[in-house]
Design a protein around this motif. Structure first.
Motif, PDB file in Angstrom:
ATOM      1  N   VAL A  70       0.858  -1.185   0.000  1.00  0.00           N
ATOM      2  CA  VAL A  70       0.000   0.000   0.000  1.00  0.00           C
ATOM      3  C   VAL A  70       0.897   1.238   0.000  1.00  0.00           C
ATOM      4  O   VAL A  70       1.830   1.337   0.792  1.00  0.00           O
ATOM      5  CB  VAL A  70      -0.933   0.006   1.236  1.00  0.00           C
ATOM      6  CG1 VAL A  70      -1.697   1.319   1.334  1.00  0.00           C
ATOM      7  CG2 VAL A  70      -1.896  -1.171   1.175  1.00  0.00           C
ATOM      8  N   GLY A  84       1.050   5.630  -0.462  1.00  0.00           N
ATOM      9  CA  GLY A  84       0.443   6.961  -0.594  1.00  0.00           C
ATOM     10  C   GLY A  84       1.559   7.958  -0.836  1.00  0.00           C
ATOM     11  O   GLY A  84       2.641   7.827  -0.275  1.00  0.00           O
ATOM     12  N   LEU A  85       1.318   8.950  -1.692  1.00  0.00           N
ATOM     13  CA  LEU A  85       2.379   9.903  -2.037  1.00  0.00           C
ATOM     14  C   LEU A  85       2.017  11.318  -1.613  1.00  0.00           C
ATOM     15  O   LEU A  85       0.868  11.740  -1.708  1.00  0.00           O
ATOM     16  CB  LEU A  85       2.629   9.887  -3.553  1.00  0.00           C
ATOM     17  CG  LEU A  85       3.080   8.559  -4.169  1.00  0.00           C
ATOM     18  CD1 LEU A  85       3.201   8.696  -5.671  1.00  0.00           C
ATOM     19  CD2 LEU A  85       4.408   8.138  -3.580  1.00  0.00           C
ATOM     20  N   GLU A  86       3.041  12.028  -1.160  1.00  0.00           N
ATOM     21  CA  GLU A  86       2.895  13.449  -0.847  1.00  0.00           C
ATOM     22  C   GLU A  86       3.877  14.189  -1.737  1.00  0.00           C
ATOM     23  O   GLU A  86       5.081  13.988  -1.641  1.00  0.00           O
ATOM     24  CB  GLU A  86       3.239  13.703   0.621  1.00  0.00           C
ATOM     25  CG  GLU A  86       2.323  12.955   1.587  1.00  0.00           C
ATOM     26  CD  GLU A  86       2.909  12.913   2.993  1.00  0.00           C
ATOM     27  OE1 GLU A  86       2.592  13.814   3.784  1.00  0.00           O
ATOM     28  OE2 GLU A  86       3.694  11.997   3.283  1.00  0.00           O
ATOM     29  N   VAL A 133      -1.566  15.474  -1.759  1.00  0.00           N
ATOM     30  CA  VAL A 133      -1.536  14.252  -0.950  1.00  0.00           C
ATOM     31  C   VAL A 133      -2.528  13.236  -1.506  1.00  0.00           C
ATOM     32  O   VAL A 133      -3.703  13.559  -1.694  1.00  0.00           O
ATOM     33  CB  VAL A 133      -1.896  14.563   0.524  1.00  0.00           C
ATOM     34  CG1 VAL A 133      -1.790  13.298   1.381  1.00  0.00           C
ATOM     35  CG2 VAL A 133      -1.010  15.662   1.078  1.00  0.00           C
ATOM     36  N   THR A 134      -2.049  12.021  -1.764  1.00  0.00           N
ATOM     37  CA  THR A 134      -2.968  10.988  -2.270  1.00  0.00           C
ATOM     38  C   THR A 134      -3.512  10.137  -1.140  1.00  0.00           C
ATOM     39  O   THR A 134      -2.922  10.045  -0.064  1.00  0.00           O
ATOM     40  CB  THR A 134      -2.287  10.023  -3.261  1.00  0.00           C
ATOM     41  OG1 THR A 134      -1.476   9.094  -2.518  1.00  0.00           O
ATOM     42  CG2 THR A 134      -1.443  10.752  -4.287  1.00  0.00           C
ATOM     43  N   GLU A 135      -4.607   9.471  -1.419  1.00  0.00           N
ATOM     44  CA  GLU A 135      -5.090   8.390  -0.567  1.00  0.00           C
ATOM     45  C   GLU A 135      -4.107   7.231  -0.743  1.00  0.00           C
ATOM     46  O   GLU A 135      -3.381   7.181  -1.748  1.00  0.00           O
ATOM     47  CB  GLU A 135      -6.486   7.964  -1.026  1.00  0.00           C
ATOM     48  CG  GLU A 135      -7.570   9.006  -0.783  1.00  0.00           C
ATOM     49  CD  GLU A 135      -7.881   9.149   0.703  1.00  0.00           C
ATOM     50  OE1 GLU A 135      -8.224   8.129   1.327  1.00  0.00           O
ATOM     51  OE2 GLU A 135      -7.763  10.263   1.229  1.00  0.00           O
ATOM     52  N   PRO A 136      -4.103   6.270   0.183  1.00  0.00           N
ATOM     53  CA  PRO A 136      -3.191   5.118   0.001  1.00  0.00           C
ATOM     54  C   PRO A 136      -3.742   4.167  -1.061  1.00  0.00           C
ATOM     55  O   PRO A 136      -4.074   3.025  -0.782  1.00  0.00           O
ATOM     56  CB  PRO A 136      -3.156   4.475   1.392  1.00  0.00           C
ATOM     57  CG  PRO A 136      -4.387   4.942   2.089  1.00  0.00           C
ATOM     58  CD  PRO A 136      -4.814   6.228   1.461  1.00  0.00           C
ATOM     59  N   ASN A 167       4.964   7.055   1.171  1.00  0.00           N
ATOM     60  CA  ASN A 167       4.541   6.271   2.346  1.00  0.00           C
ATOM     61  C   ASN A 167       4.265   4.850   1.893  1.00  0.00           C
ATOM     62  O   ASN A 167       3.507   4.643   0.951  1.00  0.00           O
ATOM     63  CB  ASN A 167       3.267   6.871   2.944  1.00  0.00           C
ATOM     64  CG  ASN A 167       3.501   8.288   3.438  1.00  0.00           C
ATOM     65  OD1 ASN A 167       3.903   8.491   4.565  1.00  0.00           O
ATOM     66  ND2 ASN A 167       3.288   9.270   2.572  1.00  0.00           N
ATOM     67  N   SER A 217       3.537   0.693   3.101  1.00  0.00           N
ATOM     68  CA  SER A 217       3.299  -0.358   4.102  1.00  0.00           C
ATOM     69  C   SER A 217       2.959  -1.646   3.370  1.00  0.00           C
ATOM     70  O   SER A 217       2.615  -1.609   2.192  1.00  0.00           O
ATOM     71  CB  SER A 217       2.147   0.032   5.038  1.00  0.00           C
ATOM     72  OG  SER A 217       0.923   0.038   4.335  1.00  0.00           O
ATOM     73  N   GLY A 249      -1.068  -2.189   7.082  1.00  0.00           N
ATOM     74  CA  GLY A 249       0.097  -2.291   7.950  1.00  0.00           C
ATOM     75  C   GLY A 249       0.604  -0.924   8.390  1.00  0.00           C
ATOM     76  O   GLY A 249       0.093   0.107   7.977  1.00  0.00           O
ATOM     77  N   ARG A 305       2.905   2.191   8.360  1.00  0.00           N
ATOM     78  CA  ARG A 305       3.586   2.791   7.214  1.00  0.00           C
ATOM     79  C   ARG A 305       4.913   3.431   7.592  1.00  0.00           C
ATOM     80  O   ARG A 305       5.107   3.875   8.723  1.00  0.00           O
ATOM     81  CB  ARG A 305       2.694   3.833   6.545  1.00  0.00           C
ATOM     82  CG  ARG A 305       2.617   5.147   7.263  1.00  0.00           C
ATOM     83  CD  ARG A 305       1.635   6.060   6.599  1.00  0.00           C
ATOM     84  NE  ARG A 305       1.082   7.004   7.544  1.00  0.00           N
ATOM     85  CZ  ARG A 305       1.532   8.255   7.642  1.00  0.00           C
ATOM     86  NH1 ARG A 305       2.503   8.687   6.867  1.00  0.00           N
ATOM     87  NH2 ARG A 305       0.994   9.073   8.520  1.00  0.00           N
TER      88      ARG A 305
HETATM   89  P1  ADP Z   1       1.377  12.715   7.730  1.00  0.00           P
HETATM   90  O1  ADP Z   1       0.842  14.091   7.602  1.00  0.00           O
HETATM   91  O2  ADP Z   1       1.861  12.349   9.079  1.00  0.00           O
HETATM   92  O3  ADP Z   1       2.420  12.420   6.696  1.00  0.00           O
HETATM   93  P2  ADP Z   1      -1.085  11.658   6.541  1.00  0.00           P
HETATM   94  O4  ADP Z   1      -2.238  11.058   7.264  1.00  0.00           O
HETATM   95  O5  ADP Z   1      -1.279  12.965   5.928  1.00  0.00           O
HETATM   96  O6  ADP Z   1       0.153  11.681   7.508  1.00  0.00           O
HETATM   97  O7  ADP Z   1      -0.665  10.589   5.434  1.00  0.00           O
HETATM   98  C1  ADP Z   1       0.365  10.836   4.562  1.00  0.00           C
HETATM   99  C2  ADP Z   1       0.329   9.836   3.459  1.00  0.00           C
HETATM  100  O8  ADP Z   1       0.405   8.499   3.937  1.00  0.00           O
HETATM  101  C3  ADP Z   1      -0.902   9.875   2.569  1.00  0.00           C
HETATM  102  O9  ADP Z   1      -0.480   9.943   1.235  1.00  0.00           O
HETATM  103  C4  ADP Z   1      -1.600   8.571   2.840  1.00  0.00           C
HETATM  104  O10 ADP Z   1      -2.246   8.079   1.697  1.00  0.00           O
HETATM  105  C5  ADP Z   1      -0.471   7.676   3.221  1.00  0.00           C
HETATM  106  N1  ADP Z   1      -0.857   6.543   4.054  1.00  0.00           N
HETATM  107  C6  ADP Z   1      -1.669   6.529   5.116  1.00  0.00           C
HETATM  108  N2  ADP Z   1      -1.751   5.290   5.639  1.00  0.00           N
HETATM  109  C7  ADP Z   1      -0.941   4.490   4.919  1.00  0.00           C
HETATM  110  C8  ADP Z   1      -0.559   3.116   4.985  1.00  0.00           C
HETATM  111  N3  ADP Z   1      -1.037   2.295   5.919  1.00  0.00           N
HETATM  112  N4  ADP Z   1       0.306   2.663   4.069  1.00  0.00           N
HETATM  113  C9  ADP Z   1       0.821   3.467   3.131  1.00  0.00           C
HETATM  114  N5  ADP Z   1       0.512   4.761   3.022  1.00  0.00           N
HETATM  115  C10 ADP Z   1      -0.356   5.292   3.911  1.00  0.00           C
END
Ligand code: ADP
Ligand code: MG
Ligand code: ZN
Length: 480
Positions: A8, A10-12, A152-155, A194, A196, A205, A207
């Motif tokens: 899984v 997610g990208l910022e 910021v993307t969803e995971p 990110n 996991s 899991g 991350r």
């Molecule tokens: P932060 O601000 O601490 O970086 P966020 O909640 O904004 O945390 O999440 C940042 C990124 O992590 C998002 O792109 C989200 O999709 C991704 N993310 C959240 N949970 C998971 C996971 N279990 N595995 C991989 N990526 C994740």
């Protein structure tokens, strides 16, 4: 613990907006200036200085959101993210935290999946701390206060390839829309990943966040290594710790930078010096109108309406300038000429932009206009000039900017079909190459190619190759 491991991601992504000035002050937003040249009391954090939101930055941010199909909030606010570091003299970063200006939208991938965006917010960049001078740290604040959006993307991503494709498509959209140059070497686009892994029948899991990725290839490599590391650890019964890791290009591995417990508590609070950012319907209308046809749509149009190959469509849309040039030429040309126009654009013209002897380093700087290219291709299509002659014409137009029709007339390059003239060239070619001539006479059909080539050369591309072939055949049979 039965199902297979699932990844899984997610990208910022941080993207610098292509404004002339910084987000809250009038300092230049410019790469490569002498250290600290682009600074003022505000972006160096001096007491009493007050920020003013850059209208242009807001508009570009809005345009980016619209190009990504996100919803733009009519009203969004800024917060202070407090932390202490030498590249942040204010002691806080002004960012949108509680109420970002955009949410939703996303990027469609070729495999049919869709990467949803959680949010897009505006924020200012920090300065740059340079640690490579022994025990001295240098600080350059030119970048402090430069406008950024963080996307910021969803995971939603499930492998390194998808992450690579998402970033490639995201960059394309932002570059086409004129939001940013997205040049990673200048730091205009920066990406945190990110990652996991979990069993397919279990919850997500823990991350790990990976920073310091300075190319899309490194993003791909870092994900691959991190997935392997996490899977191996979990297989061994070791838990994954939530932490920030760095990708070490040389070691081709990730390593710990800081674990979650050490992470700062930023004590966000509302920025008291800035009013909410307001986006009117008029701004939405203007920025929506500023978005050109996007690359994915262009590729589909090239393939479906013009019958171009996926490869050609890809080369044409790799840079917006190429696609714009091609489209302008297309408007001035016969629709049936699309394939030829595509070839001339991607082969001859792109090569010309890289040729130091040709004036102009970009397509829109060349002395050949899209209409010139359409005219040139029309001459070839109508059989008025041979493609070898067309190359001569193009070279001349590239050099002098004179219209192709004029060049053809002046250089006498119109295709020669007059048998007497062609016979003279053929005679010369036969006399000059007795070996090829003998082979043709002996029945080696392929050898005639050498003679045709020689005639084309003598005629500087003017001879009609079909006529040349029939004249040669006739002459050699007669002689034989
Ligand atoms: P932060 O601000 O601490 O970086 P966020 O909640 O904004 O945390 O999440 C940042 C990124 O992590 C998002 O792109 C989200 O999709 C991704 N993310 C959240 N949970 C998971 C996971 N279990 N595995 C991989 N990526 C994740
Ligand atoms: Mg993060
Ligand atoms: Zn400033």
């Amino acid at each position: 613990m039965t199902g297979a491991w699932r990844t899984v991601i997610g990208l910022e992504t941080h993207v610098q907006l292509g404004t002339h000035t910084k987000l809250f002050c009038g300092c230049a937003n410019e790469f490569g200036a002498p250290p600290n040249a682009n600074t003022c009391e505000l972006c160096t954090g001096q007491p009493g200085s007050l920020p003013l939101l850059n209208e242009r930055a807001l508009r570009l941010a809005v345009r980016a959101a619209l190009a990504l199909d996100a919803d733009v909030a009519a009203r969004s606010t800024f917060d202070r993210k407090n932390y202490f570091y030498c590249d942040l003299p204010k002691g806080f970063q002004t960012t949108q935290y509680v109420a970002p200006y955009a949410s939703g939208g996303g990027v469609a991938l070729d495999d049919g999946s869709f990467v949803r965006l959680t949010r897009i917010h505006m924020e200012e960049d920090a300065g740059k701390a340079i640690h490579d001078r022994g025990d001295t740290t240098l600080v350059d604040l030119n970048r402090a206060g430069v406008p950024l959006i963080e996307i910021v993307t969803e995971p939603d991503l499930s492998n390194a390839e998808q992450a690579f494709e998402y970033l490639t498509k995201l960059k394309e959209v932002l570059v086409y829309a004129g939001v940013s140059d997205c040049d990673m070497e200048k730091g205009s686009l920066r990406c945190d990943v990110n990652v996991s892994v979990h069993r397919e029948d279990e919850p997500l899991g823990t991350r790990v966040e990976i920073k310091n990725l300075n190319s899309f290839r490194n993003v791909r490599a870092a994900i691959e290594h991190e997935v392997e590391r996490q899977t191996r650890a979990l297989d061994d019964g070791t838990a994954i710790v939530q932490e920030t890791r760095l990708f070490d290009v040389d070691a081709n591995a990730t390593r710990t930078m800081r674990v979650k417990e050490d992470e700062d508590d930023y004590r966000y609070f509302p920025e008291p010096d800035l009013p909410p950012a307001l986006v009117t319907d008029e701004v939405l209308r203007v920025e929506r109108a500023a978005i050109p046809e996007l690359p994915t749509a262009r590729r589909a149009r090239y393939a479906n309406e013009l019958g171009l190959s996926e490869y050609d469509a890809g080369v044409l849309t790799a840079e917006r300038a190429t696609s714009d040039f091609f489209d302008a030429a297309l408007r001035a040309a016969d629709p049936g000429a699309a394939k030829l126009l595509a070839n001339w654009t991607t082969n001859e013209l792109l090569a010309a932009t890289a040729d130091p002897d040709v004036p102009g380093a970009a397509l829109d700087e060349l002395r050949v206009s899209p209409a010139d290219l359409a005219a040139l291709v029309a001459l070839v299509e109508r059989g008025e000039i041979h493609s070898a002659a067309a190359r001569t014409v193009l070279r001349e137009t590239l050099r002098s900017g004179r219209a192709p029709d004029d060049v053809v007339r002046e250089l006498g390059l119109a295709q020669a079909s007059d048998p007497a003239e062609i016979e003279a060239w053929c005679t010369a070619a036969i006399d000059a190459d007795p070996r090829a001539t003998e082979q043709v006479r002996a029945g080696n059909g392929k050898a005639i190619g050498a003679l045709i080539g020689a005639v084309m050369k003598r005629s500087q591309g003017r001879a009609n190759p079909e006529v040349v072939r029939s004249v040669l055949t006739r002459m050699l049979e007669v002689d034989a």
